[in-house]
Design a protein around this motif. Sequence first.
Motif, PDB file in Angstrom:
ATOM      1  N   ALA A 179      29.769  38.234  41.260  1.00 55.50           N
ATOM      2  CA  ALA A 179      30.765  37.273  40.788  1.00 55.50           C
ATOM      3  C   ALA A 179      31.961  37.988  40.159  1.00 55.50           C
ATOM      4  N   ALA A 180      31.697  39.098  39.464  1.00 59.18           N
ATOM      5  CA  ALA A 180      32.792  39.885  38.887  1.00 59.18           C
ATOM      6  C   ALA A 180      33.671  40.491  39.983  1.00 59.18           C
ATOM      7  N   ILE A 181      33.051  40.944  41.068  1.00 56.20           N
ATOM      8  CA  ILE A 181      33.808  41.501  42.197  1.00 56.20           C
ATOM      9  C   ILE A 181      34.673  40.421  42.843  1.00 56.20           C
ATOM     10  N   VAL A 182      34.124  39.206  42.972  1.00 56.83           N
ATOM     11  CA  VAL A 182      34.901  38.083  43.520  1.00 56.83           C
ATOM     12  C   VAL A 182      36.122  37.824  42.639  1.00 56.83           C
ATOM     13  N   GLY A 183      35.923  37.857  41.315  1.00 56.33           N
ATOM     14  CA  GLY A 183      37.038  37.671  40.397  1.00 56.33           C
ATOM     15  C   GLY A 183      38.085  38.761  40.532  1.00 56.33           C
ATOM     16  N   ALA A 184      37.638  40.007  40.741  1.00 60.92           N
ATOM     17  CA  ALA A 184      38.574  41.126  40.906  1.00 60.92           C
ATOM     18  C   ALA A 184      39.408  40.960  42.171  1.00 60.92           C
ATOM     19  N   LEU A 185      38.782  40.498  43.248  1.00 59.06           N
ATOM     20  CA  LEU A 185      39.529  40.260  44.488  1.00 59.06           C
ATOM     21  C   LEU A 185      40.581  39.158  44.287  1.00 59.06           C
ATOM     22  N   ALA A 186      40.191  38.102  43.568  1.00 55.64           N
ATOM     23  CA  ALA A 186      41.146  37.029  43.283  1.00 55.64           C
ATOM     24  C   ALA A 186      42.324  37.555  42.471  1.00 55.64           C
ATOM     25  N   LEU A 187      42.044  38.433  41.501  1.00 57.34           N
ATOM     26  CA  LEU A 187      43.108  39.000  40.670  1.00 57.34           C
ATOM     27  C   LEU A 187      44.078  39.823  41.512  1.00 57.34           C
ATOM     28  N   LEU A 188      43.558  40.620  42.438  1.00 60.99           N
ATOM     29  CA  LEU A 188      44.423  41.432  43.293  1.00 60.99           C
ATOM     30  C   LEU A 188      45.356  40.556  44.129  1.00 60.99           C
ATOM     31  N   VAL A 189      44.816  39.475  44.681  1.00 58.10           N
ATOM     32  CA  VAL A 189      45.650  38.580  45.489  1.00 58.10           C
ATOM     33  C   VAL A 189      46.689  37.887  44.608  1.00 58.10           C
ATOM     34  N   GLN A 190      46.312  37.508  43.394  1.00 61.24           N
ATOM     35  CA  GLN A 190      47.262  36.875  42.480  1.00 61.24           C
ATOM     36  C   GLN A 190      48.387  37.833  42.115  1.00 61.24           C
ATOM     37  N   ILE A 191      48.054  39.084  41.848  1.00 63.82           N
ATOM     38  CA  ILE A 191      49.077  40.079  41.510  1.00 63.82           C
ATOM     39  C   ILE A 191      50.052  40.259  42.675  1.00 63.82           C
ATOM     40  N   ALA A 192      49.521  40.171  43.893  1.00 65.32           N
ATOM     41  CA  ALA A 192      50.362  40.389  45.080  1.00 65.32           C
ATOM     42  C   ALA A 192      51.217  39.182  45.434  1.00 65.32           C
ATOM     43  N   THR A 193      50.809  37.976  45.042  1.00 65.23           N
ATOM     44  CA  THR A 193      51.481  36.781  45.572  1.00 65.23           C
ATOM     45  C   THR A 193      52.161  35.896  44.537  1.00 65.23           C
ATOM     46  N   LEU A 194      51.690  35.867  43.297  1.00 64.95           N
ATOM     47  CA  LEU A 194      52.270  34.932  42.326  1.00 64.95           C
ATOM     48  C   LEU A 194      53.669  35.377  41.911  1.00 64.95           C
ATOM     49  N   PRO A 195      54.664  34.501  42.025  1.00 65.35           N
ATOM     50  CA  PRO A 195      56.017  34.846  41.581  1.00 65.35           C
ATOM     51  C   PRO A 195      56.144  34.673  40.066  1.00 65.35           C
ATOM     52  N   LYS A 196      57.242  35.150  39.518  1.00 69.01           N
ATOM     53  CA  LYS A 196      57.502  34.927  38.100  1.00 69.01           C
ATOM     54  C   LYS A 196      57.682  33.431  37.851  1.00 69.01           C
ATOM     55  N   LEU A 197      56.993  32.912  36.834  1.00 70.37           N
ATOM     56  CA  LEU A 197      57.064  31.491  36.504  1.00 70.37           C
ATOM     57  C   LEU A 197      57.241  31.349  34.998  1.00 70.37           C
ATOM     58  N   PRO A 198      58.463  31.453  34.499  1.00 71.94           N
ATOM     59  CA  PRO A 198      58.684  31.299  33.061  1.00 71.94           C
ATOM     60  C   PRO A 198      58.254  29.914  32.598  1.00 71.94           C
TER      61      PRO A 198
END
Length: 404
Positions: free
Chosen positions: A187-206
Amino acid sequence: MTEPATGVMDAVLDPAETDERAEPAWGAVVSLALGVFGLVTAEFLPASLLTPLAQDLGVTEGTAGQAVTATAVVGAIAAPTMAIVTRRLDRRLVMWALTVLLILSNLLAAFASSLPVLLIARIMLGISLGGFWSMSAAMAMRLVPMRLMPRAMSIILTGVSVATVCAAPVGAYVGDIWGWRTAFMIAAIVGALALLVQIATLPKLPPAGVASFRTLLEVIKRPMIRVALLVVLLVASGHFAGFTYVRPFLEKVPALDIETISLVLLAYGIGGFFGNFAGGFMAERSLKTAVGLAPLLIAVAAALLLTLGASPVVAAIAVAAWGFAFGAVPVGLQTWLVRAAPDQAESAGGLMVATFQVAIALGAVFGGLLVDNAGVASAFAYCGIATLLAALAAFLLGPRTAER
């Protein structure tokens, strides 16, 4: 010092973050779906690992089960307050932090040597869960045009559907082969994969509005918000009062064996998966229809189980239809809330999550009292009545078809 709640947007959004966004940020939406999948997977794990977990930590199964309670209680507190605590931070950073908290929670659970350590891990998960859920709809509203909001929420909630179908059986299998701690490591590995995708795709959202406790009060005064929360309370309490006891019902009334019950519950999960997409499809065309039909179908399923549930075929169809209907519920309700309070979508989302968590607890407790004192059928009867009232409230008081 608490900021005054104006009831309007306190920060002007960039045009690219409004309904005029030229290109929907679908990659970022998918990253939120992965985060939801990781959260719900972690939330469900103790249920499938309770026996070996309790034995290893030297406590009873009932005591170990409080790990689930701790997550729900903390999640109910975190949901409405997360936007306030993080009101000055970029929402992208907040999501990253919540996903990191998910990873740390699973790692701490995997290495827990005592119940208090496990409870701390589950409290961390509750903070992540409540915060993530409360902000996901508000973020989706800024990642895609409002007309595509139901589709975006459907994609995000796919993470719930997949986790619902897969988490418990996979967790039980992994726990049996490699031990319960390995399941939390995965489950921790699944969370790490989600974090990597979020870092790559989420734009700045003030932050698009300064949340405060006064903001929560201002939002809850809006008539459409109050009706939506009433529908949430009725649907969630009815669902969990009834469906919590669906296995005893299937064992006693149609008298199904455990293998058949497992297949029926799998059909429920698959129904929820497709119901999620159906809810998004309907919400794009008529929000009132989407919000009203889902609880109405749950009420019909409960009525079928009460009247014709002795037939294995009818019982299986009713349970699958129940899963389909409940899968469609969150998409419509999340879309309703952010459209009713687009200027304070995070506060509205937090109120919905908190109401949902309270309704889960109330439904489970009330359902248990009904089952103990009047039999399983009484819990299903309450489910049918509550969800029928929710459907009536949605159709009579819900959002107008053209409301944006």
